[in-house]
Design an enzyme around this catalytic site. Structure first.
Site, PDB file in Angstrom:
ATOM      1  N   HIS A 112      38.578  33.708  38.143  1.00 43.41           N
ATOM      2  CA  HIS A 112      38.089  34.692  37.174  1.00 43.41           C
ATOM      3  C   HIS A 112      39.318  35.541  36.838  1.00 43.41           C
ATOM      4  O   HIS A 112      39.847  36.214  37.722  1.00 43.41           O
ATOM      5  CB  HIS A 112      37.061  35.626  37.798  1.00 43.41           C
ATOM      6  CG  HIS A 112      35.680  35.080  37.915  1.00 43.41           C
ATOM      7  ND1 HIS A 112      35.353  34.039  38.733  1.00 43.41           N
ATOM      8  CD2 HIS A 112      34.526  35.461  37.301  1.00 43.41           C
ATOM      9  CE1 HIS A 112      34.043  33.814  38.622  1.00 43.41           C
ATOM     10  NE2 HIS A 112      33.526  34.647  37.769  1.00 43.41           N
TER      11      HIS A 112
ATOM     12  N   GLU B  76      39.088  39.944  33.248  1.00 39.73           N
ATOM     13  CA  GLU B  76      37.789  40.254  32.637  1.00 39.73           C
ATOM     14  C   GLU B  76      37.779  41.738  32.292  1.00 39.73           C
ATOM     15  O   GLU B  76      37.075  42.539  32.895  1.00 39.73           O
ATOM     16  CB  GLU B  76      36.652  39.881  33.599  1.00 39.73           C
ATOM     17  CG  GLU B  76      35.294  39.873  32.929  1.00 39.73           C
ATOM     18  CD  GLU B  76      34.178  39.384  33.842  1.00 39.73           C
ATOM     19  OE1 GLU B  76      34.478  38.926  34.966  1.00 39.73           O
ATOM     20  OE2 GLU B  76      33.010  39.464  33.434  1.00 39.73           O
TER      21      GLU B  76
ATOM     22  N   ASP C 259      27.577  31.700  33.014  1.00 37.35           N
ATOM     23  CA  ASP C 259      27.938  32.855  33.833  1.00 37.35           C
ATOM     24  C   ASP C 259      26.676  33.430  34.493  1.00 37.35           C
ATOM     25  O   ASP C 259      25.873  32.685  35.014  1.00 37.35           O
ATOM     26  CB  ASP C 259      28.697  33.901  33.011  1.00 37.35           C
ATOM     27  CG  ASP C 259      29.681  34.691  33.871  1.00 37.35           C
ATOM     28  OD1 ASP C 259      29.854  34.347  35.056  1.00 37.35           O
ATOM     29  OD2 ASP C 259      30.292  35.649  33.359  1.00 37.35           O
ATOM     30  N   ASN C 260      26.488  34.733  34.413  1.00 39.05           N
ATOM     31  CA  ASN C 260      25.419  35.370  35.189  1.00 39.05           C
ATOM     32  C   ASN C 260      24.062  35.267  34.489  1.00 39.05           C
ATOM     33  O   ASN C 260      23.995  35.182  33.268  1.00 39.05           O
ATOM     34  CB  ASN C 260      25.774  36.836  35.412  1.00 39.05           C
ATOM     35  CG  ASN C 260      27.043  36.981  36.224  1.00 39.05           C
ATOM     36  OD1 ASN C 260      28.129  36.721  35.725  1.00 39.05           O
ATOM     37  ND2 ASN C 260      26.903  37.343  37.473  1.00 39.05           N
TER      38      ASN C 260
HETATM   39 ZN   LIG Z   1      31.717  34.514  36.570  1.00 33.96          ZN
END
Ligand SMILES: [Zn+2]
Length: 438
Positions: A230, A233, A331-332
């Site tokens: 990751h 971000e 993703d989430n």
């Molecule tokens: Zn992620």
């Protein structure tokens, strides 16, 4: 789809399917203006036996007449967080910010993430994804001590239970500072290797970030592991860890596969810096995944009641133009990092089309949810419609991109190994005893 009856056994023909040129192998002919070809797919023994151009032939016997409906290969979702999923009800993000998400997830993890809790929510996510037409998933697993001693065992059991339905992979998720605990990190790499996983970490600017990235590379190389980061971000233009990862890959002559997620700050940096990073990513052989829905949610969120002015996504078009494999993923889902989501890769693709302009022309963007992530995940058979490949397909009502991407396509048909599956999307109330009721 109520008016489609796909046989559950034996051979049959999916007649007059619309397949996109970017997702099919070995089919000649003139594509329509959306890039689709019309074809008959012969299915037997769970595989696609043959692909023939439709032409004006009569519909063959034992055929399901799709009348030009779109058929896509079953989806590959290469960046998810099944261990965080569905926790929103008991632990919402108080303000929708990145820090709010980090804090809330940390609290939730420490309070609730025993093996039953993680297993129940993971299974819920997998059943949802399966019903929407996904055949392979990579999940990150929060591996901050002592969570790694719980979640990795849940993962290996869940992977076994889901064999044949969803190919499940896992990558470790630790903050860059945690790599400083060299002995602990080395043991984590052992654990990842034993579970057949991918070594992963979150990279951001700390004074020793280059050393921490190097350590991740060395631990991966020692064990022959792939890497999954990751990176960046954030909207902070100073955050250039994508470039640092590329430089490390070149420096170490890394031979495994490297997937880098997010890379949001790249979109905010000055042009000359961006060009240098893009070139290094291509030279290093990195692949990049964008998480458009989560990025829209978290990035450029303002505390002062003003409107976001930035989409949050990375430079997908520019990366792709340099030959860097690019893809999008869920993703989430319904956790403090993203309040919504249902592990539906059609939704991800629809949103990516709107947010990142995967259209006019569509070109080979459909590969971002199929063949491209499949390659990164070393699943060579997935994400393609090809003679000899497993018949893992999703049949939609839409006959063009505008028809496909304007409606949720909730009644799509999902074919796995040649047979239509029972598409049961789990009810939220199933998790009431785990996450509470709204
Ligand atoms: Zn992620």
């Amino acid at each position: 789809m109520t008016n489609l009856s796909i046989p559950t056994d034996g051979w049959y023909v999916l007649a007059d399917a619309r397949v996109h040129a970017s997702t099919v192998d070995g089919l000649a002919g003139q594509a329509d203006r959306d890039g689709f070809l019309r074809a008959d797919l012969a299915i037997a023994d769970g595989r696609i036996k043959a692909i023939a151009p439709r032409g004006d032939k009569p519909i063959p016997p034992r055929a399901v007449d799709l009348a030009g409906r779109i058929v896509l290969p079953a989806f590959v979702d290469c960046h998810t967080h099944l261990d965080k999923g569905q926790t929103w009800t008991r632990m919402p993000n108080p303000d929708g910010s990145f820090m709010g998400a980090l804090t809330a997830v940390g609290n939730d993890r420490m309070a609730f993430w025993n093996s039953t809790d993680v297993a129940r929510r993971m299974d819920f996510g997998l059943r949802t994804a399966y019903a929407h037409g996904t055949r392979a998933i990579r999940t990150h697993l929060d591996s901050i001590f002592p969570q790694e001693t719980i979640s990795w065992d849940v993962f290996t059991e869940t992977r076994e239970a889901w064999k044949g339905r969803i190919e499940l992979q896992a990558a470790s998720l630790v903050g860059a500072e945690q790599i400083r605990e060299a002995e602990w990190f080395s043991r984590l790499a052992d654990r990842v290797a034993r579970a057949g996983g991918v070594l992963g970490a979150v990279t951001y600017l700390i004074p020793d970030i280059v050393e921490m990235i190097d350590r991740a590379f060395l631990e991966a190389m020692e064990r022959g592991l792939d890497l999954d980061f990751h990176a960046d971000e954030t909207d902070d233009v100073a955050s250039v860890t994508l470039r640092l990862i590329a430089e490390a890959a070149i420096r170490h002559r890394f031979e495994g596969r490297i997937l880098v997620g997010h890379c949001c700050s790249l979109s905010r940096q000055p042009d000359d810096e961006v060009l240098r990073t893009l070139d290094l990513c291509a030279e290093a052989g990195l692949a990049v995944v964008s998480l458009p829905m989560c990025n829209m949610y978290l990035q450029d969120r303002r505390a002062n009641g003003t409107t976001p002015r930035w989409r949050g996504i990375t430079l997908l078009h520019e990366l792709k133009a340099r030959g860097v494999p690019v893809m999008v993923a869920s993703d989430n889902t319904r956790d403090p990092f993203y309040a919504y989501g249902d592990l539906d890769m059609l939704e991800v693709y629809r949103q990516a089309t709107r947010i990142a302009h995967f259209d006019h022309p569509v070109g080979d963007w459909p590969r971002t949810v199929g063949a491209t992530p499949a390659t990164v995940m070393r699943l060579e058979d997935a994400g393609r419609i090809a003679a000899g490949a497993s018949a893992d397909l999703v049949v939609f009502r839409g006959r063009s991109w505008t028809e496909l991407l304007s409606r949720p396509e909730s009644d799509r048909a999902v074919i796995r190994a040649g047979a239509a599956i029972d598409r049961v999307i789990p009810d939220y109330s199933e998790l009431d005893d785990v996450v509470g009721r709204p």
